[in-house]
Design a protein around this motif. Structure first.
Motif, mmCIF file in Angstrom:
data_model
loop_
_atom_site.group_PDB
_atom_site.id
_atom_site.type_symbol
_atom_site.label_atom_id
_atom_site.label_comp_id
_atom_site.label_asym_id
_atom_site.label_seq_id
_atom_site.Cartn_x
_atom_site.Cartn_y
_atom_site.Cartn_z
ATOM 1 N N SER A 1 27.508 47.666 30.716
ATOM 2 C CA SER A 1 26.383 47.563 30.569
ATOM 3 C C SER A 1 25.478 47.542 31.968
ATOM 4 N N MET A 2 26.273 47.379 32.939
ATOM 5 C CA MET A 2 25.900 47.235 34.281
ATOM 6 C C MET A 2 25.920 48.666 34.831
ATOM 7 N N ASN A 3 26.796 49.254 34.522
ATOM 8 C CA ASN A 3 27.330 50.415 34.950
ATOM 9 C C ASN A 3 27.157 51.901 34.106
ATOM 10 N N ASN A 4 26.013 52.052 33.404
ATOM 11 C CA ASN A 4 25.879 53.370 32.682
ATOM 12 C C ASN A 4 27.126 53.389 31.554
ATOM 13 N N GLY A 5 27.537 52.546 30.891
ATOM 14 C CA GLY A 5 28.831 52.826 29.966
ATOM 15 C C GLY A 5 29.965 52.898 30.579
ATOM 16 N N GLN A 6 30.316 52.972 31.915
ATOM 17 C CA GLN A 6 31.241 53.205 32.343
ATOM 18 C C GLN A 6 32.517 51.942 32.342
ATOM 19 N N PRO A 7 33.600 52.055 32.079
ATOM 20 C CA PRO A 7 34.382 50.820 32.087
ATOM 21 C C PRO A 7 34.748 50.176 33.460
ATOM 22 N N PHE A 8 35.855 49.312 33.233
ATOM 23 C CA PHE A 8 36.026 48.502 34.308
ATOM 24 C C PHE A 8 37.118 49.694 35.043
ATOM 25 N N PRO A 9 36.960 49.672 36.514
ATOM 26 C CA PRO A 9 37.578 50.572 37.277
ATOM 27 C C PRO A 9 39.359 50.428 36.965
ATOM 28 N N PRO A 10 39.949 51.488 36.880
ATOM 29 C CA PRO A 10 41.645 51.408 36.565
ATOM 30 C C PRO A 10 42.151 50.715 37.882
ATOM 31 N N ILE A 11 43.292 50.320 37.504
ATOM 32 C CA ILE A 11 44.264 49.555 38.527
ATOM 33 C C ILE A 11 45.347 50.344 38.849
ATOM 34 N N ASP A 12 45.673 50.609 40.236
ATOM 35 C CA ASP A 12 46.872 51.452 40.743
ATOM 36 C C ASP A 12 47.815 50.370 41.211
ATOM 37 N N MET A 13 48.713 50.363 40.129
ATOM 38 C CA MET A 13 49.782 49.043 40.471
ATOM 39 C C MET A 13 50.546 49.423 41.621
ATOM 40 N N ASP A 14 50.692 50.753 42.008
ATOM 41 C CA ASP A 14 51.692 51.167 43.202
ATOM 42 C C ASP A 14 51.027 50.594 44.416
ATOM 43 N N ASN A 15 49.622 50.643 44.456
ATOM 44 C CA ASN A 15 48.943 50.328 45.900
ATOM 45 C C ASN A 15 48.075 49.189 45.536
ATOM 46 N N SER A 16 48.320 48.391 44.824
ATOM 47 C CA SER A 16 47.687 46.909 44.880
ATOM 48 C C SER A 16 48.635 45.939 44.948
ATOM 49 N N TYR A 17 48.258 44.637 45.253
ATOM 50 C CA TYR A 17 49.059 43.539 45.643
ATOM 51 C C TYR A 17 48.510 42.161 45.277
ATOM 52 N N HIS A 18 49.234 41.308 45.383
ATOM 53 C CA HIS A 18 49.011 39.797 45.339
ATOM 54 C C HIS A 18 49.714 39.481 46.935
ATOM 55 N N ALA A 19 48.854 38.735 47.308
ATOM 56 C CA ALA A 19 49.452 37.978 48.787
ATOM 57 C C ALA A 19 49.025 36.580 48.490
ATOM 58 N N SER A 20 50.079 35.569 48.892
ATOM 59 C CA SER A 20 49.866 34.274 48.780
ATOM 60 C C SER A 20 50.318 33.414 50.252
ATOM 61 N N VAL A 21 49.484 32.591 50.455
ATOM 62 C CA VAL A 21 49.955 31.885 51.948
ATOM 63 C C VAL A 21 49.525 30.249 51.722
ATOM 64 N N ASN A 22 50.591 29.556 51.572
ATOM 65 C CA ASN A 22 50.279 28.007 51.553
ATOM 66 C C ASN A 22 49.228 27.670 50.352
ATOM 67 N N GLY A 23 49.448 28.321 49.048
ATOM 68 C CA GLY A 23 48.633 28.073 48.081
ATOM 69 C C GLY A 23 47.242 28.866 48.171
ATOM 70 N N HIS A 24 46.845 29.245 49.033
ATOM 71 C CA HIS A 24 45.800 30.376 49.048
ATOM 72 C C HIS A 24 46.350 31.761 48.659
ATOM 73 N N GLY A 25 45.302 32.490 48.032
ATOM 74 C CA GLY A 25 45.824 33.734 47.698
ATOM 75 C C GLY A 25 44.808 34.585 47.310
ATOM 76 N N TRP A 26 45.020 36.072 47.796
ATOM 77 C CA TRP A 26 44.104 37.159 47.783
ATOM 78 C C TRP A 26 44.850 38.364 46.876
ATOM 79 N N GLU A 27 44.230 38.595 45.919
ATOM 80 C CA GLU A 27 44.832 39.877 45.017
ATOM 81 C C GLU A 27 43.738 41.035 45.360
ATOM 82 N N PHE A 28 44.194 42.204 45.487
ATOM 83 C CA PHE A 28 43.183 43.411 45.968
ATOM 84 C C PHE A 28 44.119 44.496 45.738
ATOM 85 N N GLY A 29 43.200 45.686 45.591
ATOM 86 C CA GLY A 29 43.456 46.943 45.514
ATOM 87 C C GLY A 29 43.263 47.582 46.921
ATOM 88 N N THR A 30 43.502 48.935 47.148
ATOM 89 C CA THR A 30 43.206 49.330 48.565
ATOM 90 C C THR A 30 42.425 50.659 48.394
#
Length: 639
Positions: A411-440
């Motif tokens: 509805s926000m982007n002219n009918g376009q679906p959620f961007p696909p995820i590149d599982m080879d170039n995206s990551y989870h990173a955790s430090v002392n319970g803090h965390g950042w999940e991200f693509g590149t």
């Protein structure tokens, strides 16, 4: 005349029997019925008679309605009852109950037989139902205990309502009578022993559902996590001038945050030391003093007591002003505009608390000269869910987005679906319970914001961002990403929503949201960002409503009397941990993953069981020790 009344028992006997009662109550509270069965001997006879009475409508006189047996079981029948309870086909409650037992008013007397004791006590049963109804049931008990040669005291016999059982195989019988009474009592908090590891096995990838609804676990979270963590209390941009203040909470403790004349920031309890009344009711403002509206006690912006209404009524020596100011928190610190405070006098510094996660935080806080600011005020909403569901969603749950938010994205982007995820170039990173999940890929979240001018702005400054933070971080920023700072702050770096999950009980939190932008950003772009945040992650945003409904259902359904004993699955990506030469922290490949969630709950467990915060293990060993500014990192970290 000879006094034949029972005499008080010796101190050691009183202590031992009191601990026996506490232990049994704890087993029943925790529904550890199998352990409770171990208290019973093989030939146990469990017989509880209950005599009932009804009162007339005007409470004038009781009407006897007879007596009956609640239980009349041997050990085999008790085991069968518990097996059937675990099956979920009997004893189900609708709505379900949380039950807590408090043993009080324990009196131990010598019995007429050697090595026996009579124990009088009161049990208060607090039954809290999911629909909000609460009942207090009280029962007076008289138990008879016999001391065995090896195993200490055991339950022997019971008069009117008989429960015969045995704590150990070598013990003999006991009994206790139960009669309903009306009474008043003082309830004291008895801390749960640190056995929280039984609520999860993160190597196997499961959690116990009770951590999301159990009232006693929640109470321990307030003590063990929120009273000892570094908690976000303000952004420096909210307090630009001396006398500026805002009010917030640290856990459930209300606090005032103020800018001092010397530029420093103080944080203290928003509670008058006279009778405890709330001192400041405003969300924010500028002032020279705070005055309690109950008795007129007045405090300056440093929290110091300055005067009182009708001060003449206090004689010399009645009050020491220096000792009766507003209670200061133990420590206050800031990192690139974010202000944190902690009640803990000891423990890690703020820099150590954040650790290597600063490398990731700088993508949000330092991607352009001038830093950041919060704009547009704070929006507060209340969601009937456990606070951890919000944190864990933002710390790593990219998995839900393509399904839960599909219609909102289209509805926000002219009918376009959620961007696909590149599982080879995206990551989870955790430090002392803090965390950042991200693509590149650098554009996914900017696309979801739905504001082309904002996309153009960040593409324009991206080369400077690369010069400032390195190519890797310039590629991460703007990608589909979400992050959380332990224990209760989250943000979407590309979408610019910044939020805090304030606990208000095991089944409710207050969500506070802000818009965070670069100070150097032109005003028209700031306006575009604000509109985009409101349309996506404001209280009426297309994505926010999806999440709130899911979290509420997770909380209420997990509380079911049978459901709560089922495990929750957290194994996604459990074998995808990698060593990365650029990304600090515990890194897993693939954005669809439960790795950061497991890291969050590992730190939750660390704090729930730690007696010394300084002895908590770093997770992982830091790579940036001694690095004050991540922009100055040498070698691979500067890629």
């Amino acid at each position: 005349m000879l006094d034949v009344r029972p005499q008080p028992a010796l101190h050691d006997t009183v202590t031992a029997l009191t601990q026996r009662l506490f232990h049994e109550a704890r087993l029943l509270d925790d529904e550890r019925f199998e352990e409770w069965l171990e208290l019973l001997c093989e030939d146990v006879s469990y017989h509880m008679a209950l005599k009932s009475r009804r009162f007339r409508a005007d409470r004038s006189a009781p009407i006897a309605v007879g007596a009956g047996n609640v239980f009349n079981d041997n050990l085999a029948r008790l085991k069968l009852r518990i097996d059937r309870l675990r099956s979920g086909f009997v004893w189900a409650e609708d709505p379900p109950n949380f039950v807590r037992r408090v043993v009080s008013n324990v009196e131990v007397l010598d019995a007429d037989e050697p090595n026996e004791a009579v124990v009088h006590s009161v049990v208060v049963i607090h039954r809290n139902r999911i629909d909000g109804q609460t009942r207090l049931l009280t029962a007076g008990r008289t138990d008879r205990w016999r001391k065995g040669a090896k195993a200490g005291f055991s339950l022997r016999a019971k008069s009117r309502s008989t429960i015969r059982c045995c704590p150990t195989a070598t013990s003999t019988y006991f009994s206790r009578s139960i009669q309903r009474e009306t009474m008043t009592m003082r309830l004291e908090r008895i801390g749960r022993e640190p056995e929280f590891s039984r609520y999860m096995d993160l190597k196997e990838g499961w959690l116990d559902r009770r951590i999301f609804s159990d009232a006693e676990i929640y109470e321990e979270e307030l003590y063990r996590i929120f009273a000892r963590s570094w908690l976000f209390v303000a952004h420096e941009s909210q307090l630009p001038k001396a006398g500026d203040f805002l009010t917030t909470h640290m856990g459930e403790d209300a606090v005032i945050v103020t800018r001092q004349p010397d530029g420093s920031i103080k944080v203290y309890l928003n509670s008058c030391p006279h009778r405890g009344n709330k001192v400041c009711f405003a969300d924010a403002g500028n002032t020279r003093r705070f005055v309690c509206n109950y008795h007129g006690w007045a405090f300056n912006t440093a929290g110091e007591l300055q005067g009182m209404h009708e001060e003449y009524c206090y004689d010399e020596g009645d009050i020491d002003r220096k000792k009766n100011g507003l209670r200061q928190v133990a420590r206050v610190g800031s990192y690139k505009g974010l202000v944190f405070a902690t009640f803990a006098e000891d423990g890690p510094s703020l820099d150590a608390w954040l650790g290597d996660f600063r490398w990731y935080l700088d993508m949000l806080l330092d991607n352009e000269e001038g830093g950041t600011e919060l704009i547009g005020g704070c929006i507060k909403s209340v969601i009937s869910a456990n606070w951890k569901f919000g944190v864990e969603n933002f710390i790593g749950d990219a998995y839900h987005a393509g399904w839960t938010h599909d219609s909102g994205c289209r509805s926000m982007n002219n009918g376009q679906p959620f961007p696909p995820i590149d599982m080879d170039n995206s990551y989870h990173a955790s430090v002392n319970g803090h965390g950042w999940e991200f693509g590149t890929e650098g554009v996914g979240d900017l696309f979801l914001l739905g504001r082309p001018k904002v996309m153009e702005y960040y593409e324009k400054i991206r080369p400077k961002m690369a010069d400032r933070l390195g190519t890797m971080r310039s590629q991460i920023f703007g990608s589909v990403a979400s992050a959380s700072i332990f224990p209760n702050v989250s943000f979407l770096p590309g979408i610019s929503t910044f939020r805090q999950w304030q606990p208000k009980g095991p089944m409710q939190f207050e969500l506070k949201t802000w818009v965070i932008v670069n100070k150097a950003m032109p005003d028209d772009i700031k306006d575009e960002v604000t509109k985009g945040v409101m349309q996506t992650f404001g209280p009426g945003g297309t994505f926010e409503m999806d999440d709130g409904e899911n979290w509420e259902n997770c909380t209420t359904v997990n509380r079911g009397v049978v459901t709560r004993h089922e495990k929750l699955h957290y194994r996604c990506g459990i074998g995808r941990q990698i060593d990365h030469d650029t990304l600090p922290g515990i890194v897993y490949r693939g954005q669809y993953n439960d790795a950061n969630q497991r890291g969050f709950y590992q730190r939750w467990l660390d704090m729930m069981e730690a007696t010394d915060l300084g002895a908590m293990p770093p997770r992982p060993e830091p790579r940036l020790t001694g690095v004050a500014e991540t922009r100055d990192l040498p070698g691979l970290f500067a890629l």
